[in-house]
Design an enzyme around this catalytic site. Structure first.
Site, PDB file in Angstrom:
ATOM      1  N   LYS A 204      12.683  73.704  18.017  1.00  0.00           N
ATOM      2  CA  LYS A 204      11.607  72.713  17.996  1.00  0.00           C
ATOM      3  C   LYS A 204      10.173  73.271  17.973  1.00  0.00           C
ATOM      4  O   LYS A 204       9.535  73.296  16.935  1.00  0.00           O
ATOM      5  CB  LYS A 204      11.800  71.759  19.163  1.00  0.00           C
ATOM      6  CG  LYS A 204      13.032  70.858  18.992  1.00  0.00           C
ATOM      7  CD  LYS A 204      13.111  69.849  20.078  1.00  0.00           C
ATOM      8  CE  LYS A 204      14.323  68.929  19.989  1.00  0.00           C
ATOM      9  NZ  LYS A 204      14.174  67.837  19.031  1.00  0.00           N
TER      10      LYS A 204
ATOM     11  N   PHE B 292      23.119  67.374  24.869  1.00  0.00           N
ATOM     12  CA  PHE B 292      22.931  67.263  23.419  1.00  0.00           C
ATOM     13  C   PHE B 292      22.694  68.664  22.870  1.00  0.00           C
ATOM     14  O   PHE B 292      21.787  69.367  23.320  1.00  0.00           O
ATOM     15  CB  PHE B 292      21.747  66.353  23.066  1.00  0.00           C
ATOM     16  CG  PHE B 292      21.650  66.124  21.583  1.00  0.00           C
ATOM     17  CD1 PHE B 292      22.395  65.130  20.961  1.00  0.00           C
ATOM     18  CD2 PHE B 292      20.855  66.936  20.796  1.00  0.00           C
ATOM     19  CE1 PHE B 292      22.345  64.950  19.582  1.00  0.00           C
ATOM     20  CE2 PHE B 292      20.791  66.761  19.410  1.00  0.00           C
ATOM     21  CZ  PHE B 292      21.533  65.763  18.812  1.00  0.00           C
TER      22      PHE B 292
ATOM     23  N   ASP C 166      20.629  76.231  26.364  1.00  0.00           N
ATOM     24  CA  ASP C 166      20.023  75.586  25.205  1.00  0.00           C
ATOM     25  C   ASP C 166      18.622  75.139  25.615  1.00  0.00           C
ATOM     26  O   ASP C 166      18.453  74.134  26.306  1.00  0.00           O
ATOM     27  CB  ASP C 166      20.902  74.400  24.794  1.00  0.00           C
ATOM     28  CG  ASP C 166      20.323  73.624  23.614  1.00  0.00           C
ATOM     29  OD1 ASP C 166      19.125  73.790  23.313  1.00  0.00           O
ATOM     30  OD2 ASP C 166      21.075  72.831  23.016  1.00  0.00           O
TER      31      ASP C 166
HETATM   32  C1  LIG Z   1      18.656  70.477  23.554  1.00  0.00           C
HETATM   33  C2  LIG Z   1      18.825  70.335  22.070  1.00  0.00           C
HETATM   34  N1  LIG Z   1      19.640  71.168  21.431  1.00  0.00           N
HETATM   35  C3  LIG Z   1      19.807  71.095  20.103  1.00  0.00           C
HETATM   36  C4  LIG Z   1      19.155  70.150  19.348  1.00  0.00           C
HETATM   37  C5  LIG Z   1      19.369  70.082  17.871  1.00  0.00           C
HETATM   38  O1  LIG Z   1      18.247  70.575  17.203  1.00  0.00           O
HETATM   39  P1  LIG Z   1      18.033  70.250  15.654  1.00  0.00           P
HETATM   40  O2  LIG Z   1      17.820  68.784  15.539  1.00  0.00           O
HETATM   41  O3  LIG Z   1      16.822  71.071  15.277  1.00  0.00           O
HETATM   42  O4  LIG Z   1      19.251  70.699  14.945  1.00  0.00           O
HETATM   43  C6  LIG Z   1      18.279  69.263  19.987  1.00  0.00           C
HETATM   44  C7  LIG Z   1      17.575  68.215  19.219  1.00  0.00           C
HETATM   45  O5  LIG Z   1      17.082  67.247  19.738  1.00  0.00           O
HETATM   46  C8  LIG Z   1      18.109  69.358  21.388  1.00  0.00           C
HETATM   47  O6  LIG Z   1      17.301  68.527  22.051  1.00  0.00           O
END
Ligand SMILES: Cc1ncc(COP(=O)(O)O)c(C=O)c1O
Length: 403
Positions: A264, A150, A235
Site C-alpha cells: 500500500k 485479510f 502482514d
Molecule cells: C492486510 C492486507 N493484506 C493484503 C492486502 C491485499 O493487498 P492488495 O489489494 O494490494 O493485493 C490488503 C488489502 O487491503 C490488506 O489490507
C-alpha cells in the site's frame, strides 16, 4: 464515446466499461493534492481514507511526482535478470527501518534480511506463502492465520484470509490453510501440528474491522513459533510504514518477526509490494523458485525510494501518532460515538445508534471520504501528513454527519 472525449471532461459512458466487482462507483475523481480530492464537477473532498491506506504522503506529493518524472526519462524498465539502483536502495532502507528499535539488528548498517519485490499486497503475501512452503518442506506446508484476517484476493491469499464467506464462491481453494480465533493463544497452540510451516497474522486486522493485536498475544505467538520451529510472518500491508505510529506496527508490540510483507503506502499510489525475510529464511529460495516481470522495476522502486526519503525526513510515525491522538480525542467527545480503536492513524470509530453506511454517505455529501469497515464502524486512515486544521475539519464534518 472516444477516450479523448472522456479525458476532455465529457460525462462517463452509461455502460460501465469495468467488471462489476466493486459495485457502482460513488464518484469519478479527477485530481488530488495533499489530503484533498476533486470530482468532475470541481467539488472538493477531504480524503480520510487515502485510497485505503495507500497515499500516506497525501495526493500528488511533489517529491514522488519528481522521482517518477526523472526515472521515466532515465530508465523505465529492465527485467529482473539485471539489478537497478532504486531497487537495491529501497530493499536496504526497508531492512534498516524494520530494525528500528529491534534487538539483534547489526548496528554497522549491515542487513539482517532480504527483500523480494512484488506489485501488490496479495503478491507480497504470495511470496511469503511460497517461502513458508520452501522453508517447511514436503509435508510441512500448512499456514495458520486468524479468523477476521485479510491477506488478499489471489486464490492462495484468499484462502489465507480468515473470512469463510469470501471463500464460498471460489471453492476449491488451494490446500494448506488453517484458521484460528483471533487473540486466542490456546487455539493457536492446538493448531500448530507437525504439518505447519508458518503463522501469518496482521498486527492490526485492517479489513476485519481495525482490531489491534495485544502485545501479550503477539509475544505469545512469537514464543509458540520459536518452540515449534515455525515461521512468524506478519502482514503489514495496511499497517506498515508509519501508519500505526511506528515504522511497523509490530515494533509497538515487542516482537521480531521472521517475515514481513508491505505494499500500500510503499509507492504512495504507484503499485509495489515487498516481502522481507530474515536472511537465513530467505536463503531457502533458490534461483527460479519465484519471479515476477514487473516486481522491483525501476519506476516503482524510484517512487518507493522517494516515498521512504520523505517519510524519514518528515518522521511520519511520530506525525501519525500525534494526529491520531488528536483525532481520537476529538471523536470520543462527539455524541453518537461509542468508542475508537486502532493505532496511530489506522482507526475505527464505533458508532452508537447509527448505520455506518448511512454515515459514510452523509459524509460524502458533506465533503469527506471514509468507509464503513463494519456495519457499525467507520474507518479513518488519512494522510500521515494531515494537518491539525484538517483533523479539526474532519471532526466538524463527522459531528455534522452524526447530528
Ligand atoms: C492486510 C492486507 N493484506 C493484503 C492486502 C491485499 O493487498 P492488495 O489489494 O494490494 O493485493 C490488503 C488489502 O487491503 C490488506 O489490507
Amino acid at each position: 464515446m472516444s477516450l479523448h472525449a472522456v479525458a476532455m471532461g465529457a460525462p462517463p459512458p452509461d455502460h460501465c466499461p469495468l467488471m462489476p466487482t466493486y459495485g457502482a462507483p460513488a464518484l469519478q475523481l479527477v485530481r488530488g493534492e495533499g489530503s484533498w480530492l476533486w470530482d468532475r464537477a470541481g467539488r472538493r473532498y477531504l480524503d480520510l481514507l487515502s485510497g485505503l491506506a495507500v497515499t500516506s504522503l497525501g495526493h500528488s506529493h511533489p517529491a514522488v511526482a519528481e522521482a517518477l518524472h526523472q526515472q521515466a526519462q532515465t530508465l523505465l524498465h529492465v527485467s529482473n535478470l539485471f539489478g537497478t539502483e532504486p531497487g537495491w536502495q529501497v530493499a536496504q532502507t526497508l531492512d534498516r527501518l524494520l530494525g528500528t528499535g529491534q534487538p539483534g539488528w547489526p548496528a554497522d548498517g549491515g542487513m539482517r534480511g532480504q527483500v523480494f519485490f512484488a506489485n501488490s499486497g496479495a503478491e507480497a503475501n504470495e511470496c511469503a506463502l511460497k517461502l513458508a512452503r520452501r522453508f517447511g518442506g514436503r509435508g510441512r506446508h500448512v499456514v495458520v492465520s486468524a479468523f477476521g484476517s485479510f491477506h488478499g484476493r489471489t486464490l492462495a491469499t484468499l484462502h489465507a484470509t480468515g473470512q469463510p464467506a469470501k471463500h464460498e464462491a471460489f471453492q476449491p481453494l488451494p490446500e494448506g490453510f488453517r484458521h484460528v480465533a483471533w487473540e486466542d493463544l490456546g487455539a493457536l497452540d492446538a493448531a500448530i501440528d507437525p504439518t505447519v510451516a508458518a503463522v501469518l497474522l496482521e498486527p492490526v486486522q485492517g479489513e476485519g474491522g481495525v482490531n489491534p493485536a495485544s502485545a501479550e498475544y503477539l509475544q505469545g505467538v512469537r514464543r509458540l513459533c520459536d518452540e515449534r520451529g515455525v515461521l512468524l510472518m506478519l502482514d503489514e500491508v495496511q499497517t506498515g510504514l508509519g501508519r500505526c505510529g511506528a515504522w511497523f506496527a509490530h515494533q509497538r508490540l515487542g516482537v521480531v518477526p521472521d517475515v514481513v510483507t508491505v505494499a500500500k503506502a510503499l509507492g504512495n499510489g504507484v503499485p509495489i509490494g515487498a516481502c522481507w525475510a530474515k536472511t537465513e529464511v530467505a536463503a531457502v529460495f533458490e534461483p527460479g523458485d519465484h519471479a515476477t516481470t514487473f516486481g522491483g522495476q525501476p519506476l516503482a522502486t524510484a517512487a518507493a525510494r522517494a516515498v521512504l526519503a520523505v517519510m524519514e525526513a518528515e518522521d511520519v510515525p511520530a506525525r501519525a501518532e500525534r494526529a491520531g491522538q488528536r483525532l481520537v480525542a476529538g471523536a470520543l467527545a462527539l455524541p453518537g460515538v461509542r468508542g475508537v480503536r486502532g493505532m496511530g492513524l489506522l482507526l475505527a470509530v464505533e458508532l452508537a445508534g447509527h448505520d455506518a453506511k448511512d454515515v459514510v454517505a452523509r459524509l460524502l455529501e458533506l465533503g469527506a471520504i471514509v468507509n464503513a469497515v463494519t456495519p457499525t464502524a467507520l474507518r479513518l486512515a488519512p494522510s500521515l501528513l494531515i494537518t491539525d486544521d484538517e483533523v479539526d475539519h474532519a471532526l466538524a464534518l463527522l459531528a455534522e454527519a452524526l447530528a
